[in-house]
Design a protein around this motif. Structure first.
Motif, PDB file in Angstrom:
ATOM      1  N   LEU A 462       0.816  -1.216   0.000  1.00  0.00           N
ATOM      2  CA  LEU A 462       0.000   0.000   0.000  1.00  0.00           C
ATOM      3  C   LEU A 462       0.849   1.266   0.000  1.00  0.00           C
ATOM      4  O   LEU A 462       0.317   2.369   0.093  1.00  0.00           O
ATOM      5  N   LYS A 463       2.166   1.083  -0.082  1.00  0.00           N
ATOM      6  CA  LYS A 463       3.049   2.249  -0.119  1.00  0.00           C
ATOM      7  C   LYS A 463       2.823   3.047  -1.402  1.00  0.00           C
ATOM      8  O   LYS A 463       2.445   2.505  -2.437  1.00  0.00           O
ATOM      9  N   GLU A 525       1.578 -16.803   2.315  1.00  0.00           N
ATOM     10  CA  GLU A 525       2.367 -17.234   1.161  1.00  0.00           C
ATOM     11  C   GLU A 525       1.902 -16.538  -0.114  1.00  0.00           C
ATOM     12  O   GLU A 525       2.723 -16.170  -0.969  1.00  0.00           O
ATOM     13  N   GLN A 526       0.592 -16.346  -0.250  1.00  0.00           N
ATOM     14  CA  GLN A 526       0.085 -15.630  -1.421  1.00  0.00           C
ATOM     15  C   GLN A 526       0.525 -14.167  -1.395  1.00  0.00           C
ATOM     16  O   GLN A 526       0.899 -13.603  -2.433  1.00  0.00           O
ATOM     17  N   THR A 527       0.479 -13.558  -0.189  1.00  0.00           N
ATOM     18  CA  THR A 527       0.945 -12.173  -0.079  1.00  0.00           C
ATOM     19  C   THR A 527       2.439 -12.086  -0.367  1.00  0.00           C
ATOM     20  O   THR A 527       2.901 -11.145  -1.041  1.00  0.00           O
ATOM     21  N   HIS A 528       3.202 -13.058   0.126  1.00  0.00           N
ATOM     22  CA  HIS A 528       4.644 -13.114  -0.141  1.00  0.00           C
ATOM     23  C   HIS A 528       4.906 -13.107  -1.642  1.00  0.00           C
ATOM     24  O   HIS A 528       5.719 -12.328  -2.162  1.00  0.00           O
ATOM     25  N   PHE A 594      -3.320  -6.299  -7.674  1.00  0.00           N
ATOM     26  CA  PHE A 594      -2.683  -5.449  -6.677  1.00  0.00           C
ATOM     27  C   PHE A 594      -3.675  -4.415  -6.150  1.00  0.00           C
ATOM     28  O   PHE A 594      -4.597  -3.999  -6.860  1.00  0.00           O
ATOM     29  N   PRO A 595      -3.506  -3.995  -4.893  1.00  0.00           N
ATOM     30  CA  PRO A 595      -4.461  -3.044  -4.298  1.00  0.00           C
ATOM     31  C   PRO A 595      -4.179  -1.616  -4.747  1.00  0.00           C
ATOM     32  O   PRO A 595      -3.112  -1.289  -5.259  1.00  0.00           O
ATOM     33  N   LEU A 602       0.267   1.646 -11.532  1.00  0.00           N
ATOM     34  CA  LEU A 602       0.672   0.611 -12.490  1.00  0.00           C
ATOM     35  C   LEU A 602      -0.094   0.758 -13.796  1.00  0.00           C
ATOM     36  O   LEU A 602       0.492   0.662 -14.893  1.00  0.00           O
ATOM     37  N   LEU A 603      -1.411   0.997 -13.698  1.00  0.00           N
ATOM     38  CA  LEU A 603      -2.228   1.139 -14.910  1.00  0.00           C
ATOM     39  C   LEU A 603      -1.781   2.354 -15.723  1.00  0.00           C
ATOM     40  O   LEU A 603      -1.720   2.295 -16.958  1.00  0.00           O
TER      41      LEU A 603
END
Length: 821
Positions: A462-463, A525-528, A594-595, A602-603
């Motif tokens: 979220l940075k 693990e998914q967040t990793h 991604f949040p 990114l978009l």
């Protein structure tokens, strides 16, 4: 590969046995691969192991697996049932895999005497005697002479095993698996799947024939007892495996997909478990037989001793004295109900109750004897009920643990009429209640740990800025996550130990596999993985402001001064070379994964890179605005320079929208077959917006709106629309243009298209004309452009602010790479 801690005792054991180079250790690495890619076939998922299976797998598939020169390596592996929907395909299973050194196996086959010893000094010899299934491995690519020699050695070896198993009074149906390994080596250039599998089957058939005589001898249906096991038959299977499939004509790049490995371990584990259970049942029956014999003998001796000590009396008072004396010497419940005393006490009390004078005793003495006999029966029933209950170690989730704890407090509660608080049964129950509390705390600690990691990882995503400190925070978080919260083999605090079956302390490995802990671990693990993908994508898009970063390969230079023809190829090569973690289609980089707020950034970067890339492609176009010119452009699109641009632009488009098409392919489809292609103009209605200040005088439509398509043969088709009443919206007037008759028009490349609307401005009769666009070949784009306004004198001028929008229907859509101006 280090030798792990000693494996659990009461679990099935499987021995991998074979010559040097037969692929035993590689097969263990392939087990993890099969569990991850073929879990439904294996019927389970490898969830824990006493060794680092991922490291073994990596070494096996990279060809860097080295011999340990250790006579026997034992691996304890736990499998979670695979589920189809909610239906599990198997029971949870823990199994010990024994992997023997090839040199030690060859030595034992030459000198097998240790196998027949009652206490073999060799670890491998003990494993042979104690195992529940043997997997005999031989390299399938060996010559027939080598195979024959190996089979002869196996035959002699099995004869010695037969002797050892018979001496140990083993049960029948001992499973043997003869496995031809490394079958991928049998493939030859230009082999198809069918020809390769036929070659593998030929080797399997040869193996069966090599053991044909042995199998006949071992077949009880032939009317002879099996020479292999005195108490039953041998179950022998022959199969062929490979840790990866070979390149074949249909699949030149098969990847690391195991061949028949999942099927082998599924059948092997199932056979070993069945044999293990039969052995345990046989041993249990034998123990009860021996115990019954000893009990009878003890009872006989006790009876004789009692008669010698207490000769039969004809009067009641002597029996009363015996009962009083027994009561005075009686020990607390914990002692009198202990296993070593309970049978003796029941025998004595039963003699009292069976005495002819018992009925003439006082009520309190008779009550004492009968109540103590009932207590013994009740205690034994309670112990049996406790023995049949599920211990806390059998729980795999908090609801299951809650159910066990509730059972301990209700149906397994100690009877209030007895003082059993210090008995073995009470101690085990108390231990289990303490275990429930300890498990709740331990699993909560696991969940909290992984949730904290997940929370910290999410915060990093979220940075708003990605710099050197952000990279350091990621490295620090990953370093923390690599350290296990607790050593899985360590006992949990507050889990007591009692010296009886199922009384051992619980280790952290139990709550580690709780569903709640597993789910929290999977989320982390998914967040990793998501953090890694974000870091890589941000780097590729030039979002990370830090030194010594890889090239931002998705940041494209403007076309001026760039080699547009080669740029896409070099960037694609750099992308696959620099970012090796991603799958082939880079789906892990899709912005939707991604949040916010990083998704928006990114978009924006992806849209910018796509736009610059589109300019490069359009720079490479050479096109004349004619039907033939556009056809020529379409025919040039299969050239390599456009193909790589298609891949790069498609990637940039898919990262924004996973459903986006290949832009070069989309343009090729649009331009294909222009001679015969018909573009349907489905004009079901428009909305026309006219500014109030378009002219000095207020403008109002004075006739129908018409769209005219003029074909190459000079014929025309016209669609008419009536103009509805205008509605004021701010500084504009909005009109609905409604169909007046058929409004579907057929347009072909090169046809003319013109739209017009008569208007009145004060006393002047003018027109709005839609007669200019970006291309003369596809003029239907004029309906999306701003019209021109006829002057009262002559010529036209821009009708600024006038907008025509299709209300219903459809206009052909130009591909994103179409060079519109």
């Amino acid at each position: 590969m280090e030798t792990p801690d000693p494996p659990p005792f009461d679990v099935p054991r499987v021995l991998l046995f074979g010559h040097r180079g037969s692929g035993k250790s590689a097969l263990i690495g392939a087990l993890l691969q099969a569990g991850e890619t073929q879990g439904e076939t294996l019927r389970g998922e490898v969830v824990s192991s006493s060794v680092d299976l991922p490291r073994i797998r990596e070494a096996a598939y990279s060809g860097k697996l080295e011999s340990t020169n250790t006579e026997l390596s034992s691996f304890t592996i736990r499998l979670r049932p695979w589920r189809v929907g909610k239906q599990p395909l198997m029971e949870p299973l823990t199994v010990v895999l024994d992997d023997c050194d090839g040199k030690a196996a060859e030595a034992l086959m030459k000198h097998p005497a240790p196998i027949t010893q009652r206490a073999p000094g060799s670890a491998l010899a003990r494993a042979v005697v104690e195992t529940d299934a043997i997997v005999l491995l031989v390299d399938a690519s060996s010559t027939r002479e080598e195979l024959t020699e190996a089979f002869d050695e196996f035959d002699a070896f099995l004869s010695t095993v037969e002797s050892a198993k018979t001496d140990s009074r083993s049960v029948g149906g001992f499973p043997i698996f003869l496995v031809l390994t490394q079958c991928d080596r049998l493939a030859q250039p230009r082999d198809t799947q069918k020809t390769w599998e036929a070659r593998v089957k030929d080797r399997v058939d040869y193996a069966w024939k090599a053991f044909e005589e042995y199998l006949k001898d071992a077949d009880p249906e032939e009317g002879r007892d099996s020479p292999f096991l005195a108490f039953g038959s041998v179950d022998l299977e022959v199969s062929a495996v490979a840790i990866r499939r070979p390149p074949l004509a249909e699949h030149p790049a098969p990847g690391d997909q195991p061949y028949q490995v999942a099927e082998l371990f599924r059948d092997c584990f199932s056979g070993a478990k069945s044999h293990h259970d039969r052995v345990r049942q046989s041993e249990k029956r034998l123990r009860w037989t021996v115990r019954g014999t000893l009990t009878g003998l003890t009872f006989l001796l006790l009876t004789l001793g009692t008669i010698a000590l207490f000769p039969p009396e004809t009067t009641g008072p002597d029996l009363a004295a015996k009962i009083d004396d027994y009561e005075r010497q009686e020990r607390p419940a914990a002692e009198r109900l202990a296993d070593e005393h309970i049978e003796r006490n029941k025998t004595a009390l039963s003699r009292f109750a069976g005495d002819s004078a018992f009925a003439r005793l006082s009520e309190d003495r008779r009550t004492f004897v009968t109540s103590r006999l009932k207590e013994i029966d009740d205690y034994r029933a309670y112990r049996a009920k406790l023995a049949g209950a599920i211990a806390p170690t059998g729980a795999r989730s908090l609801p299951e643990l809650k159910k066990i704890k509730e059972s301990l407090r209700t149906e397994l509660a100690l009877p209030a009429e007895y003082s059993w608080g210090e008995t073995a049964a009470a101690q085990l129950r108390d231990k289990w209640l303490a275990d429930c509390a300890a498990l709740e705390v331990a699993q909560a600690a696991f969940v909290d740990r992984y949730r904290a990691l997940d929370r910290d990882g999410t915060a990093l995503m979220l940075k708003r800025t990605f710099d050197e400190n952000w990279l350091k925070d990621i490295d620090a978080l990953f370093a923390t996550a690599e350290k296990p919260p607790f050593p899985l083999n360590d006992p949990i605090p507050n889990s007591p130990t009692v010296r009886q079956p199922r009384g051992e302390a619980i280790t952290y490995s139990v709550p580690y596999e709780f569903d709640e802990a597993y789910k929290a671990r999977r989320y982390w693990e998914q967040t990793h993985d998501q953090i890694i993908h974000l870091r890589d994508l941000a780097g590729a898009l030039g979002l990370i402001a830090a030194p010594n970063r890889p090239e931002a390969v998705l940041v494209l230079p403007e076309p001026n001064g760039s080699d547009s023809a080669a740029l896409a190829t070099t960037r694609l090569q750099a992308l696959t070379r620099t970012y090796t973690r991603q799958s082939e289609d880079f789906s892990e980089w899709e912005a939707q994964r991604f949040p916010d707020p990083v998704r928006g950034e990114l978009l924006a970067r992806l849209r910018k890179s796509f736009g610059v890339g589109a300019k490069h492609v359009q720079k490479l176009f050479t096109v004349k605005d004619t039907t033939e010119g556009w056809k020529a452009l379409g025919e040039s699109l299969p050239e390599p320079k456009f193909g790589d641009w298609g891949k790069l632009l498609h990637l940039l488009a898919r990262l924004q929208d996973p459903t986006a098409p290949d832009p070069v392919g989309e343009l090729a489809d649009f331009l294909r077959g222009l001679d015969k292609k018909v573009f349907d103009l489905d004009l079901q209605g428009f909305q026309l917006t006219i500014p109030l200040d378009l002219t000095i005088d207020r403008v109002e439509p004075s006739g129908p709106f018409t769209v005219t398509v003029t074909h190459a043969n000079q014929t025309s088709d016209v669609a008419k629309f009536t103009v509805g009443k205008g509605v004021m919206r701010g500084t504009t007037t909005v009109y609905q243009l409604l169909p007046d008759g058929p409004t579907k028009l057929a347009y072909r490349a090169g046809d003319g298209l013109r739209a017009e609307l008569p208007i009145r401005a004060g006393t002047r009769d003018l027109k709005l004309l839609w007669e200019a666009g970006a291309t003369n070949t596809f003029q239907f784009d004029r309906l999306t452009r701003e019209p021109r306004l006829t002057k009262s004198t002559s010529g036209t001028e821009s009708a600024a602010g006038v907008q025509l929008a299709l209300n219903a229907g459809r206009l052909p859509k130009f591909p994103v790479l179409f060079p519109l101006k």
